[in-house]
Design an enzyme around this catalytic site. Structure first.
Site, short mmCIF file in Angstrom:
data_model
loop_
_atom_site.label_atom_id
_atom_site.label_comp_id
_atom_site.label_asym_id
_atom_site.label_seq_id
_atom_site.Cartn_x
_atom_site.Cartn_y
_atom_site.Cartn_z
N GLU A 13 0.99 -1.59 -0.03
CA GLU A 13 0.15 0.00 0.26
C GLU A 13 1.19 1.37 -0.13
O GLU A 13 0.61 2.20 -1.06
CB GLU A 13 -0.26 0.17 1.36
CG GLU A 13 -1.97 -0.82 1.70
CD GLU A 13 -2.98 -0.99 2.48
OE1 GLU A 13 -4.15 -0.42 2.51
OE2 GLU A 13 -2.00 -1.36 3.50
N TYR A 45 -12.23 27.48 0.31
CA TYR A 45 -12.17 26.24 0.24
C TYR A 45 -11.10 25.70 -0.58
O TYR A 45 -10.01 24.66 -0.58
CB TYR A 45 -13.55 25.39 -0.79
CG TYR A 45 -14.34 25.27 -0.15
CD1 TYR A 45 -14.84 24.62 1.50
CD2 TYR A 45 -15.80 26.60 -0.27
CE1 TYR A 45 -16.29 25.01 2.16
CE2 TYR A 45 -16.91 26.08 -0.13
CZ TYR A 45 -16.68 26.11 1.71
OH TYR A 45 -17.81 25.91 2.05
N GLU A 65 -7.18 6.82 10.69
CA GLU A 65 -7.59 7.73 12.24
C GLU A 65 -6.37 8.58 12.01
O GLU A 65 -7.03 9.27 12.11
CB GLU A 65 -7.31 6.50 12.86
CG GLU A 65 -8.72 6.06 13.09
CD GLU A 65 -8.86 4.35 12.28
OE1 GLU A 65 -9.89 3.61 12.05
OE2 GLU A 65 -7.50 4.35 11.28
N LYS A 92 -10.61 5.25 3.43
CA LYS A 92 -9.50 4.21 1.37
C LYS A 92 -10.70 3.83 0.86
O LYS A 92 -11.56 2.45 1.62
CB LYS A 92 -9.30 3.48 2.44
CG LYS A 92 -7.58 2.06 1.28
CD LYS A 92 -6.57 2.29 2.07
CE LYS A 92 -6.20 2.11 3.26
NZ LYS A 92 -4.95 1.20 3.85
#
Length: 112
Positions: A13, A45, A65, A92
């Site tokens: 990953e 933004y 997290e 994810k």
């Protein structure tokens, strides 16, 4: 906001990366911005995206997290005087788990 990030517990990953979606919800009164059409009375933004990108495209971490916590802390430090609450969600997409799921998600809110 969508990002390619190199986060996760598995080594592949971190090497290959994965797609992540980050949602940020500001609980605030934006009526003055609506009336005046003044960006200074609103949440910028572009600035939110830039601050979020620095974390999502930055140092690799294991947990969504951790990403959520870092994004929320950074945004709350910047916008706490303009908002009564900020909610951050990090998803994810297509996580490498043995289950038919579209995503995993962490959600946190500020103030803590």
């Amino acid at each position: 906001m969508k990002f390619l990030g190199h986060h996760g517990v598995q080594e592949f990953e971190k090497e290959e990366g994965n797609d992540f979606i980050v949602d940020v919800i500001f609980h605030t009164d934006l009526s003055e911005a609506g009336v005046t059409d003044d960006l200074n009375k609103a949440i910028n933004y572009t600035e939110v995206q830039n601050l979020t990108a620095k974390i999502m495209e930055g140092v690799s971490v294991d947990l969504i997290e951790t990403l959520c916590f870092r994004i929320g802390n950074k945004l709350y430090d910047k916008y706490q005087d303009q908002c009564e609450k900020i909610v951050v969600k990090v998803r994810k997409l297509k996580p490498p788990i043995d289950a038919p799921v579209d995503h995993t998600e962490a959600r946190m809110s500020w103030p803590r």
